[in-house]
Design a protein around this motif. Structure first.
Motif, PDB file in Angstrom:
ATOM      1  N   GLN A  26     -22.979  33.851 104.311  1.00 42.26           N
ATOM      2  CA  GLN A  26     -21.919  34.129 103.573  1.00 42.26           C
ATOM      3  C   GLN A  26     -20.868  35.202 104.074  1.00 42.26           C
ATOM      4  OE1 GLN A  26     -22.408  32.944  99.302  1.00 42.26           O
ATOM      5  NE2 GLN A  26     -21.140  31.300  99.543  1.00 42.26           N
ATOM      6  N   ASP A  27     -19.246  35.246 104.509  1.00 43.72           N
ATOM      7  CA  ASP A  27     -18.672  36.030 104.696  1.00 43.72           C
ATOM      8  C   ASP A  27     -18.274  36.633 104.052  1.00 43.72           C
ATOM      9  OD1 ASP A  27     -16.327  34.183 104.550  1.00 43.72           O
ATOM     10  OD2 ASP A  27     -16.287  34.287 106.588  1.00 43.72           O
ATOM     11  N   ASP A  28     -17.317  37.614 104.082  1.00 41.95           N
ATOM     12  CA  ASP A  28     -16.669  38.592 103.020  1.00 41.95           C
ATOM     13  C   ASP A  28     -16.016  37.761 102.344  1.00 41.95           C
ATOM     14  OD1 ASP A  28     -17.834  40.918 103.644  1.00 41.95           O
ATOM     15  OD2 ASP A  28     -15.885  41.666 105.534  1.00 41.95           O
ATOM     16  N   ASP A  29     -15.475  36.667 103.061  1.00 41.15           N
ATOM     17  CA  ASP A  29     -14.426  35.825 102.093  1.00 41.15           C
ATOM     18  C   ASP A  29     -15.373  34.555 101.269  1.00 41.15           C
ATOM     19  OD1 ASP A  29     -12.000  36.610 102.691  1.00 41.15           O
ATOM     20  OD2 ASP A  29     -11.639  35.832 104.801  1.00 41.15           O
ATOM     21  N   GLY A  30     -16.675  35.264 101.687  1.00 40.67           N
ATOM     22  CA  GLY A  30     -17.399  33.585 101.587  1.00 40.67           C
ATOM     23  C   GLY A  30     -17.998  32.557 102.215  1.00 40.67           C
ATOM     24  N   LEU A  31     -17.523  32.282 103.252  1.00 35.62           N
ATOM     25  CA  LEU A  31     -17.138  31.000 103.728  1.00 35.62           C
ATOM     26  C   LEU A  31     -18.227  31.003 104.642  1.00 35.62           C
ATOM     27  CD1 LEU A  31     -13.681  30.718 105.136  1.00 35.62           C
ATOM     28  CD2 LEU A  31     -15.446  30.035 103.153  1.00 35.62           C
TER      29      LEU A  31
END
Length: 63
Positions: A26-31
């Motif tokens: 997951q990226d920093d935005d949780g995606l």
């Protein structure tokens, strides 16, 4: 097997990372992000992650 992810559909539930951490992150935005295509040993985990994704952001293409 080929995996595609659609971060625009992702809701950040994290089921992909819990079930296939070698394939998804997951990226920093949780995606969802795809780390690598699954090897033979990881194909069942990739299928499970796709099936459990609540937003259907993960597509598993066989063949």
């Amino acid at each position: 097997m080929r995996i595609t992810v659609d971060p625009d559909r992702c809701v950040g539930a994290g089921q992909c990372v819990l079930n296939a951490p070698a394939i998804f992150d997951q990226d920093d935005d949780g995606l969802v992000t795809l780390l690598t295509e699954p090897g033979t040993a990881e194909e069942s985990a990739a299928r499970l992650a796709g099936a459990l994704c609540p937003s259907r952001a993960i597509s598993v293409h066989e063949g």
